[in-house]
Design an enzyme around this catalytic site. Structure first.
Site, PDB file in Angstrom:
ATOM      1  N   GLU A  44      -7.817   0.206  -7.868  1.00 40.41           N
ATOM      2  CA  GLU A  44      -8.976  -0.334  -7.134  1.00 40.41           C
ATOM      3  C   GLU A  44      -9.934   0.790  -6.715  1.00 40.41           C
ATOM      4  O   GLU A  44     -10.607   0.722  -5.693  1.00 40.41           O
ATOM      5  CB  GLU A  44      -8.519  -1.127  -5.910  1.00 40.41           C
ATOM      6  CG  GLU A  44      -9.448  -2.250  -5.492  1.00 40.41           C
ATOM      7  CD  GLU A  44      -9.232  -3.535  -6.286  1.00 40.41           C
ATOM      8  OE1 GLU A  44      -9.995  -4.482  -6.090  1.00 40.41           O
ATOM      9  OE2 GLU A  44      -8.301  -3.581  -7.114  1.00 40.41           O
ATOM     10  N   GLU A  60     -10.581   1.769 -18.780  1.00 43.07           N
ATOM     11  CA  GLU A  60     -10.424   2.140 -20.177  1.00 43.07           C
ATOM     12  C   GLU A  60      -9.573   3.403 -20.299  1.00 43.07           C
ATOM     13  O   GLU A  60      -9.342   4.095 -19.297  1.00 43.07           O
ATOM     14  CB  GLU A  60     -11.809   2.331 -20.809  1.00 43.07           C
ATOM     15  CG  GLU A  60     -12.632   1.052 -20.771  1.00 43.07           C
ATOM     16  CD  GLU A  60     -14.012   1.196 -21.397  1.00 43.07           C
ATOM     17  OE1 GLU A  60     -14.353   2.300 -21.854  1.00 43.07           O
ATOM     18  OE2 GLU A  60     -14.745   0.184 -21.431  1.00 43.07           O
ATOM     19  N   GLN A  73      15.352  14.936  18.870  1.00 42.75           N
ATOM     20  CA  GLN A  73      13.942  14.824  19.220  1.00 42.75           C
ATOM     21  C   GLN A  73      13.034  14.904  17.995  1.00 42.75           C
ATOM     22  O   GLN A  73      12.008  14.209  17.915  1.00 42.75           O
ATOM     23  CB  GLN A  73      13.560  15.916  20.217  1.00 42.75           C
ATOM     24  CG  GLN A  73      12.163  15.728  20.798  1.00 42.75           C
ATOM     25  CD  GLN A  73      11.827  16.779  21.835  1.00 42.75           C
ATOM     26  OE1 GLN A  73      11.750  17.956  21.513  1.00 42.75           O
ATOM     27  NE2 GLN A  73      11.641  16.349  23.083  1.00 42.75           N
TER      28      GLN A  73
END
Length: 382
Positions: free
Chosen positions: A368, A130, A284
């Site tokens: 979620e 909501e 590197q």
């Protein structure tokens, strides 16, 4: 490089994974940039996915689907989200909310609402969040009140996938007000989007996942038949808790697919771009960065597949679901950010895949259940 190899996943998921990979290469990847730019809903790709049997196929065979299990769905998800998160989200949201109906609903509800989704004739959605409430499931304020043989729904829902496009939604609404049982105050309902009192509009332009559409929904004395309640009154929170355990495993696949895409882009770019007379992968610092990206990715993927097995077996499912969702989605953010750094100034060009992945990766850490909430769940259930 093939970061999403089959070696870690159950054999029963290999076939679906290959189907998803081929579909993604043919339909999703070639159209990803176009749909990101336009922000249009990818109806043609959705229809292709339905015809290919790769949309809404977690639905059981008795209701027209393939009955794909959690491992098969996770395998499919990795491939779709590696190709493009926005289109992938559209494909997965086409049956969102059906799980509640085929798990807890009646045969009549499944026949009327779930079967058409499985057969590609309709699409659904799930309305929970909501405007003022996102992760607090017990705090949702949209109400459903009984009036004769109908339920009357009032309130608002926000960030609802397919709120405009769907034929029907599964809606989470307050049906009680017991302070001593705040987890028993909500129920689930099937709401056709052509019901009187239902209004939806697209949320304005987003910075990410633009091929997926979310809506702001208003219910104004929206009436539905009493038989549209799913299960029984007060069971909504319980239904969602179980649903989100499975959903969070799938969302870990969102993170894995995005992370794999970011690493692919970074690897290719660093092995081609030259600085100071040599390709930058020979430095590197760059090698260490790539090594860290690969290490984090493999850690997240191993956890995801372990969590998938735990959730399928009902072994402390909430703990494992929250953990894998957190790890995989945050890995996607970290590796996409490093990928942006390696691309330098080119990273901010809209045409670059890495810039789209970087923006898309910011979204699954929120939906979620925000990752801050996931950490609460992990601690409480440890």
């Amino acid at each position: 490089m093939n970061l999403l190899d089959d070696s870690i996943i159950p054999e029963r998921a290999h076939g679906v994974k290959e189907e998803a990979r081929e579909f993604a290469r043919e339909h999703i990847e070639p159209n990803a940039h176009e749909y990101y730019q336009s922000g249009e809903y990818p109806w043609e790709i959705l229809e292709a996915g339905q015809e290919a049997g790769l949309v809404a196929q977690d639905i059981p065979e008795e209701w027209g689907g393939r009955g794909l299990d959690l491992a098969q769905m996770l395998a499919l998800t990795e491939e779709f989200y590696r190709a493009d998160a926005g289109i992938a989200l559209t494909l997965q949201l086409a049956s969102f909310g059906c799980e509640m109906t085929y798990e807890y609903g009646s045969d009549e509800q499944c026949e009327e609402y779930v079967r058409p989704v499985a057969e590609g004739e309709q699409i659904s959605g799930l309305a929970v969040s909501e405007p003022e409430t996102g992760s607090d499931l017990a705090g949702m304020q949209t109400t459903a009140e009984k009036d004769g043989d109908e339920w009357v729904i009032n309130g608002e829902k926000y960030w609802i996938g397919n709120g405009v496009e769907a034929d029907w939604l599964t809606v989470y609404a307050r049906t009680g007000d017991d302070d001593d049982n705040r987890y028993g105050n909500h129920s689930m309902f099937i709401v056709p989007t052509d019901a009187e009192g239902y209004e939806a509009e697209h949320i304005p332009e987003k910075i990410a996942m633009r091929a997926s559409k979310q809506a702001h929904i208003t219910f104004d004395d929206c009436r539905i038949p009493e038989e549209n309640m799913i299960g029984y009154e007060g069971a909504g929170f319980m239904m969602l808790a179980e649903f989100f355990n499975h959903g969070r495993v799938i969302v870990s696949g969102h993170g894995l697919g995005l992370a794999a895409a970011a690493i692919e882009e970074a690897w290719e770019f660093t092995h081609e771009r030259e600085e100071f007379g040599r390709t930058i992968n020979q430095f590197q610092a760059v090698q260490h960065g790539l090594a860290d990206m690969l290490t984090e990715f493999e850690s997240a993927r191993t956890l995801a597949w372990r969590a998938c097995e735990k959730v399928e077996n009902g072994n402390n499912a909430g703990y494992w679901a929250a953990m894998t969702k957190t790890k995989a989605t945050e890995t996607a953010v970290e590796v996409s950010e490093q990928g942006m750094q390696f691309h330098g100034g080119r990273s901010i060009l809209e045409e670059r895949r890495i810039s789209r992945v970087y923006r898309d990766a910011r979204i699954p850490v929120i939906y979620e259940g925000a990752n801050e909430v996931q950490r609460n769940l992990i601690y409480r259930q440890a």
